[in-house]
Design a protein around this motif. Structure first.
Motif, PDB file in Angstrom:
ATOM      1  N   SER B  75      13.533  -2.491  27.115  1.00 31.67           N
ATOM      2  CA  SER B  75      14.901  -2.515  26.595  1.00 31.67           C
ATOM      3  C   SER B  75      15.538  -1.159  26.850  1.00 31.67           C
ATOM      4  CB  SER B  75      14.891  -2.834  25.101  1.00 31.67           C
ATOM      5  OG  SER B  75      14.159  -1.837  24.423  1.00 31.67           O
ATOM      6  N   LYS B  76      15.601  -0.796  28.103  1.00 35.66           N
ATOM      7  CA  LYS B  76      16.149   0.525  28.430  1.00 35.66           C
ATOM      8  C   LYS B  76      17.367   0.371  29.312  1.00 35.66           C
ATOM      9  CE  LYS B  76      11.918   3.113  27.852  1.00 35.66           C
ATOM     10  NZ  LYS B  76      12.247   3.940  26.694  1.00 35.66           N
ATOM     11  N   ILE B  77      18.324   1.205  29.031  1.00 33.51           N
ATOM     12  CA  ILE B  77      19.554   1.192  29.808  1.00 33.51           C
ATOM     13  C   ILE B  77      19.592   2.482  30.624  1.00 33.51           C
ATOM     14  CG2 ILE B  77      21.032   2.323  28.092  1.00 33.51           C
ATOM     15  CD1 ILE B  77      23.047   0.095  28.663  1.00 33.51           C
ATOM     16  N   ALA B  78      20.040   2.370  31.873  1.00 33.07           N
ATOM     17  CA  ALA B  78      20.113   3.557  32.738  1.00 33.07           C
ATOM     18  C   ALA B  78      21.555   4.038  32.818  1.00 33.07           C
ATOM     19  CB  ALA B  78      19.604   3.203  34.132  1.00 33.07           C
ATOM     20  N   LEU B  79      21.717   5.351  32.798  1.00 29.83           N
ATOM     21  CA  LEU B  79      23.057   5.945  32.919  1.00 29.83           C
ATOM     22  C   LEU B  79      23.061   6.880  34.119  1.00 29.83           C
ATOM     23  CD1 LEU B  79      22.732   5.518  29.662  1.00 29.83           C
ATOM     24  CD2 LEU B  79      24.582   7.138  29.559  1.00 29.83           C
ATOM     25  N   THR B  80      24.143   6.871  34.862  1.00 29.09           N
ATOM     26  CA  THR B  80      24.323   7.912  35.879  1.00 29.09           C
ATOM     27  C   THR B  80      25.759   8.425  35.840  1.00 29.09           C
ATOM     28  OG1 THR B  80      24.800   6.246  37.562  1.00 29.09           O
ATOM     29  CG2 THR B  80      22.578   7.174  37.583  1.00 29.09           C
ATOM     30  N   ALA B  81      25.908   9.642  36.292  1.00 28.49           N
ATOM     31  CA  ALA B  81      27.209  10.291  36.505  1.00 28.49           C
ATOM     32  C   ALA B  81      26.890  11.547  37.293  1.00 28.49           C
ATOM     33  CB  ALA B  81      27.872  10.660  35.173  1.00 28.49           C
ATOM     34  N   LYS B  82      27.871  12.146  37.905  1.00 29.36           N
ATOM     35  CA  LYS B  82      27.635  13.468  38.487  1.00 29.36           C
ATOM     36  C   LYS B  82      27.496  14.442  37.319  1.00 29.36           C
ATOM     37  CE  LYS B  82      29.514  16.894  41.653  1.00 29.36           C
ATOM     38  NZ  LYS B  82      30.507  17.191  42.694  1.00 29.36           N
ATOM     39  N   SER B  83      26.418  15.220  37.335  1.00 24.33           N
ATOM     40  CA  SER B  83      26.098  16.030  36.158  1.00 24.33           C
ATOM     41  C   SER B  83      26.969  17.274  36.046  1.00 24.33           C
ATOM     42  CB  SER B  83      24.633  16.461  36.220  1.00 24.33           C
ATOM     43  OG  SER B  83      24.397  17.506  35.297  1.00 24.33           O
ATOM     44  N   PRO B  84      27.536  17.522  34.862  1.00 25.15           N
ATOM     45  CA  PRO B  84      28.290  18.767  34.651  1.00 25.15           C
ATOM     46  C   PRO B  84      27.380  19.994  34.592  1.00 25.15           C
ATOM     47  CG  PRO B  84      28.573  17.251  32.787  1.00 25.15           C
ATOM     48  CD  PRO B  84      27.543  16.649  33.688  1.00 25.15           C
ATOM     49  N   GLN B  85      26.069  19.779  34.499  1.00 21.93           N
ATOM     50  CA  GLN B  85      25.143  20.916  34.520  1.00 21.93           C
ATOM     51  C   GLN B  85      24.738  21.281  35.937  1.00 21.93           C
ATOM     52  OE1 GLN B  85      22.357  19.254  31.342  1.00 21.93           O
ATOM     53  NE2 GLN B  85      22.021  21.432  31.127  1.00 21.93           N
ATOM     54  N   THR B  86      24.441  20.262  36.746  1.00 22.88           N
ATOM     55  CA  THR B  86      23.871  20.536  38.067  1.00 22.88           C
ATOM     56  C   THR B  86      24.861  20.328  39.205  1.00 22.88           C
ATOM     57  OG1 THR B  86      23.132  18.269  38.426  1.00 22.88           O
ATOM     58  CG2 THR B  86      21.632  19.712  37.213  1.00 22.88           C
ATOM     59  N   GLY B  87      25.921  19.563  38.978  1.00 18.85           N
ATOM     60  CA  GLY B  87      26.816  19.191  40.074  1.00 18.85           C
ATOM     61  C   GLY B  87      26.148  18.199  41.016  1.00 18.85           C
ATOM     62  N   MET B  88      25.003  17.673  40.584  1.00 20.47           N
ATOM     63  CA  MET B  88      24.270  16.690  41.391  1.00 20.47           C
ATOM     64  C   MET B  88      24.064  15.439  40.531  1.00 20.47           C
ATOM     65  SD  MET B  88      21.702  19.196  43.428  1.00 20.47           S
ATOM     66  CE  MET B  88      22.329  20.766  43.999  1.00 20.47           C
ATOM     67  N   ILE B  89      23.110  14.608  40.948  1.00 24.28           N
ATOM     68  CA  ILE B  89      22.978  13.357  40.194  1.00 24.28           C
ATOM     69  C   ILE B  89      22.504  13.642  38.774  1.00 24.28           C
ATOM     70  CG2 ILE B  89      20.611  12.893  40.994  1.00 24.28           C
ATOM     71  CD1 ILE B  89      21.509   9.852  41.000  1.00 24.28           C
ATOM     72  N   GLY B  90      23.159  13.021  37.830  1.00 23.05           N
ATOM     73  CA  GLY B  90      22.723  13.069  36.449  1.00 23.05           C
ATOM     74  C   GLY B  90      22.306  11.666  36.086  1.00 23.05           C
ATOM     75  N   ASP B  91      21.017  11.456  35.870  1.00 18.71           N
ATOM     76  CA  ASP B  91      20.588  10.120  35.460  1.00 18.71           C
ATOM     77  C   ASP B  91      19.776  10.228  34.185  1.00 18.71           C
ATOM     78  OD1 ASP B  91      18.691  11.303  37.408  1.00 18.71           O
ATOM     79  OD2 ASP B  91      17.471   9.566  36.907  1.00 18.71           O
ATOM     80  N   SER B  92      20.020   9.312  33.291  1.00 20.21           N
ATOM     81  CA  SER B  92      19.337   9.312  32.000  1.00 20.21           C
ATOM     82  C   SER B  92      18.957   7.882  31.657  1.00 20.21           C
ATOM     83  CB  SER B  92      20.267   9.835  30.899  1.00 20.21           C
ATOM     84  OG  SER B  92      20.663  11.144  31.156  1.00 20.21           O
ATOM     85  N   LEU B  93      18.019   7.764  30.729  1.00 23.50           N
ATOM     86  CA  LEU B  93      17.651   6.445  30.210  1.00 23.50           C
ATOM     87  C   LEU B  93      17.747   6.490  28.699  1.00 23.50           C
ATOM     88  CD1 LEU B  93      14.456   5.679  32.278  1.00 23.50           C
ATOM     89  CD2 LEU B  93      16.417   4.180  32.171  1.00 23.50           C
ATOM     90  N   SER B  94      18.170   5.397  28.124  1.00 18.22           N
ATOM     91  CA  SER B  94      18.144   5.305  26.672  1.00 18.22           C
ATOM     92  C   SER B  94      17.696   3.904  26.312  1.00 18.22           C
ATOM     93  CB  SER B  94      19.530   5.603  26.104  1.00 18.22           C
ATOM     94  OG  SER B  94      19.469   5.601  24.698  1.00 18.22           O
ATOM     95  N   SER B  95      17.036   3.805  25.166  1.00 19.68           N
ATOM     96  CA  SER B  95      16.434   2.514  24.822  1.00 19.68           C
ATOM     97  C   SER B  95      17.264   1.738  23.829  1.00 19.68           C
ATOM     98  CB  SER B  95      15.066   2.749  24.183  1.00 19.68           C
ATOM     99  OG  SER B  95      14.186   3.262  25.117  1.00 19.68           O
ATOM    100  N   SER B  96      16.809   0.546  23.618  1.00 21.32           N
ATOM    101  CA  SER B  96      17.108  -0.264  22.452  1.00 21.32           C
ATOM    102  C   SER B  96      18.216  -1.281  22.616  1.00 21.32           C
ATOM    103  CB  SER B  96      17.303   0.611  21.213  1.00 21.32           C
ATOM    104  OG  SER B  96      16.498   0.094  20.179  1.00 21.32           O
ATOM    105  N   TYR B  97      18.859  -1.616  21.490  1.00 18.10           N
ATOM    106  CA  TYR B  97      19.671  -2.841  21.445  1.00 18.10           C
ATOM    107  C   TYR B  97      20.878  -2.812  22.374  1.00 18.10           C
ATOM    108  CZ  TYR B  97      16.723  -3.696  17.451  1.00 18.10           C
ATOM    109  OH  TYR B  97      15.626  -3.885  16.657  1.00 18.10           O
ATOM    110  N   LEU B  98      21.382  -1.632  22.673  1.00 13.47           N
ATOM    111  CA  LEU B  98      22.535  -1.551  23.573  1.00 13.47           C
ATOM    112  C   LEU B  98      22.205  -2.193  24.921  1.00 13.47           C
ATOM    113  CD1 LEU B  98      25.440  -0.335  23.950  1.00 13.47           C
ATOM    114  CD2 LEU B  98      24.308   1.578  25.076  1.00 13.47           C
ATOM    115  N   ALA B  99      20.973  -1.989  25.393  1.00 12.12           N
ATOM    116  CA  ALA B  99      20.565  -2.554  26.683  1.00 12.12           C
ATOM    117  C   ALA B  99      20.625  -4.084  26.631  1.00 12.12           C
ATOM    118  CB  ALA B  99      19.150  -2.084  27.022  1.00 12.12           C
ATOM    119  N   LEU B 100      20.152  -4.639  25.527  1.00 12.57           N
ATOM    120  CA  LEU B 100      20.175  -6.104  25.389  1.00 12.57           C
ATOM    121  C   LEU B 100      21.606  -6.612  25.299  1.00 12.57           C
ATOM    122  CD1 LEU B 100      17.242  -6.277  22.836  1.00 12.57           C
ATOM    123  CD2 LEU B 100      17.196  -7.197  25.163  1.00 12.57           C
TER     124      LEU B 100
END
Ligand code: SF4
Lengths: 95, 610
Positions: B75-100
């Motif tokens: 039950s994990k949702i993936a997020l991407t955006a261009k990262s304001p920290q790196t100026g490169m790919i920013g990808d994160s994962l978060s779990s739970s009901y939002l994914a469902l």
């Protein structure tokens, strides 16, 4: 194990530490298998959760670190000068 | 194929519109879903040179074929955006009901571009969107924001929200949902730049059917049983906090801004001590049989705080800042959650400032308010200042790389980041595979995208193995991590497979009906890592970005030198089939089957074509 086998200091981390209440123990043994067997005898709380009583060897989730080297080699030799740590094999994060 | 909807929803906040687009089967066949899908959509939507905090930077939420199938932890949702920290790919994962909830909307992904005219709550109700006023919610922490939004819209909505840090553009602000965080690389700052305080999602559609329902149920049951065995015992019983004392003993616990690898007060903040004296209970994400989330409570005379704590927050707010009071560390972690900030970057940027103070480097603000190593009050005060972008906090909200560039005075030498992302709690001087993994990771210094620590913390390789062997092992670990993040199953489940690629490929076939062998699945992981790399190259990545902070390459403590790291990096490029400069040759794209998928003329969209 023959009498006169030298004792080895084993440091426990994570669940083995919590179960025994000890950070450090001294047990006799010449190989990691012998060490694991004696640990299970001297600390019966480890038999089952950490050490398989049937084989006297570590369950899947655990590993030894001998002198900085990670190993699940049961025949790995150890001596009184060895630094032996017993730890959970997993590290890292979920995501 | 089964188990996906085959479409995504593009929401343009500037225009207030939502448009559905198809997602070709080839995207799932080659990139699986989750992080693979989100990386693909980022590549399609984000123009080169986009301002990470500008309207053109897309914020993408993606689901995966496994979500909603009953497969444990999926039950994990993936997020991407261009990262304001790196100026490169920013990808994160978060779990739970939002994914469902997202999967039940009838879409596999949301692509959010533009900027709302004022602070807004975006409600996604199946395929319908509403932009609701959000300015009343300003100043609330993420949990209170979610409560307020659900009170307004109904409990059938699941909410992702930012805190004050996201509102104020702290570059490492996180997005929170269901008590979980998409923390690293600053997605909360991107969301805040779009003037989105919250995203509420309700899905009422049927979940797409899997190809082999009985097979999936059987496999899911087996995996759930294995998830309760010894391979996850550490997570269930103690949680990741158990790493701390052991890492200190090994000499790999980052301490006082990586000035040492052993913390003399490690026992005081060890996971074992926290378990005995502070732990309250344990939780799990939706659809998870492991339940690794341990909560802890302060036990002193101060304000009582209860918080979820992982090893990464513990080291970053503890040993890295020289803080040995467990109550202070728990309060610091709770503050990071409340402001909505990544604890690793928060702790690491503060540790950089502490070292500045130690070395007599002048910082903005009043000297009596500057944080010092071991100063728990100073740590808490500085976290608040960062969250609100006040005084010194305004500088530190930029992250260690930018802060060091602004302050100068030699302080870039001890800004502990790779590509702008602060290092997690593994001192790579004694961890060769992790050193390589940090240096080449597309996300910056990240242990989770690389997973190369597994090579170091095992007997897989002889410590004297040649560079190519380390590179092969690191690349394989990275590919496996990409597959886990794209399927999307939790990394804590990884040892429950006896042969990961074979068993996961079989599961993928049962779920989707697509064909997939073990080697094809590993190749999909390589493809996903290549898509991320291509994105970075388009955003200006150069060979010089694949490195480690100078402090780690001095040869002290471990012998890791710049020359040795360079040998490892060159070997890694060879394993990947890249050239000596780390660029991906066109023939490699063809071999990976990416040339057609990433055609320039199919690059989206809405103003961005090639
Ligand atoms: S193991 Fe932990 S992080 Fe992973 S899904 Fe379960 S509760 Fe969430």
């Amino acid at each position: 194990m023959s009498t006169g086998t030298a004792t080895v200091r084993v440091e426990l981390f994570g669940t083995p530490q919590l179960l025994t209440g000890q950070r450090q123990v001294e047990v006799p043994g010449r190989t990691l298998h012998e060490i694991a067997g004696v640990l299970a005898q001297e600390f019966p709380v480890l038999a089952g959760p950490v050490i398989d009583p049937a084989t006297g060897w570590l369950n899947g989730g655990y590993i030894f670190v001998v002198d900085g080297r990670f190993t699940r080699d049961a025949s790995y030799p150890v001596g009184p000068e060895s630094s032996v740590l017993l730890v959970s094999a997993q590290a890292g994060g979920a995501s | 194929m089964n188990a996906v909807h085959g479409r995504y929803l593009h929401i343009d906040l500037s225009a207030g519109t939502a448009t559905a687009y198809p997602l070709p089967e080839a995207v799932f066949a080659r990139l699986i879903g989750g992080v693979g899908l989100a990386s693909y959509l980022l590549d399609r939507f984000c123009p080169p040179g986009a301002d990470p905090l500008g309207p053109e930077n897309p914020l993408i939420f993606a689901s995966s074929p496994f979500i909603g199938t009953g497969i444990t932890t999926a039950s994990k949702i993936a997020l991407t955006a261009k990262s304001p920290q790196t100026g490169m790919i920013g990808d994160s994962l978060s779990s739970s009901y939002l994914a469902l909830a997202l999967k039940r909307t009838g879409y596999d992904a949301l692509v959010i571009t533009g900027q709302a005219p004022g602070w807004t709550v975006l409600a996604v109700d199946d395929g319908e969107i509403r932009l609701l006023p959000g300015s009343d919610l300003l100043g609330l922490d993420p949990a209170a924001t979610a409560d307020a939004v659900r009170a307004e819209l109904g409990n059938s909505f699941r909410v992702a929200a930012i805190g004050v840090a996201g509102e104020r553009g702290v570059r490492y602000a996180s997005i929170s949902n269901d008590g979980r965080l998409a923390g690293r690389t600053g997605p909360g700052a991107v969301m805040g730049s779009k003037r989105l305080k919250a995203i509420a999602v309700r899905g009422t559609q049927r979940l797409p059917a899997v190809a082999d329902p009985r097979g999936v149920v059987r496999a899911a049951r087996e995996l759930a049983e294995r998830s309760l065995g010894p391979d996850t015992a550490k997570y269930r019983e103690l949680g990741t906090a158990a790493n701390l004392a052991f890492f200190s003993r090994l000499g790999v616990l980052p301490t006082r801004n990586f000035q040492a690898g052993t913390f003399e007060a490690a026992e005081a903040i060890s996971g074992e001590r926290l378990f005995l004296e502070h732990r309250t209970d344990k939780h799990g994400c939706a659809a998870c049989t492991i339940g690794c989330e341990h909560h802890y409570r302060t036990r002193d005379d101060g304000e009582t705080v209860e918080v979820r704590l992982e090893y990464e927050s513990l080291f970053a707010l503890g040993s890295l800042c020289g803080v040995s009071d467990p109550n202070a560390v728990l309060r610091a972690a709770a503050l990071c959650d409340r402001y909505g900030m990544d604890a690793i970057s928060t702790g690491s940027t503060i540790a950089w400032a502490m070292e500045c103070v130690e070395r007599g480097v002048r910082l903005p603000g009043r000297p009596e308010e500057w944080p010092r190593f071991g100063d728990a009050e100073g740590l808490l005060r500085t976290i608040q200042a960062i969250g609100e972008r006040r005084g010194l906090g305004d500088l530190l909200a930029e992250g260690s790389r930018r802060a060091a560039e602004i302050v100068g005075q030699g302080s870039v030498e001890w800004a502990m980041h790779v590509k702008g992302l602060e290092l997690p709690g593994y001192d790579p001087r004694k961890l060769k595979a992790m050193a390589l993994g940090f240096a080449v990771s597309t996300r910056g210094a990240c242990h989770n995208r690389s997973s190369a620590y597994e090579v170091d913390f095992s007997d897989q390789l002889d410590p004297h193995a040649e560079a190519l062997a380390w590179a092969r092992a690191a690349a394989r670990a990275e590919d496996r991590a990409a597959v886990l993040d794209s399927l999307t199953i939790c990394k804590f489940l990884r040892h429950c497979f006896s042969d990961f690629f074979t068993e996961a490929a079989e599961l993928f076939v049962r779920v989707t009906g697509l064909s997939m062998t073990a080697e094809e699945l590993r190749l999909a992981g390589e493809r996903i890592n290549t898509v991320k790399k291509l994105f970075n190259i388009r955003q200006g990545w150069t060979r010089a970005d694949d490195t480690l902070p100078p402090r780690l390459l001095s040869g002290e403590a471990s012998g890791l030198t710049a020359a040795e790291l360079d040998r490892l990096i060159q070997a890694y490029y060879r394993v990947r089939g890249w050239d000596e400069q780390g660029l991906v040759p066109p023939e490699r794209l063809h071999e990976l089957g990416l040339a057609e998928l990433l055609r320039d003329d199919s690059r989206m969209m809405h103003g961005y074509a090639g």
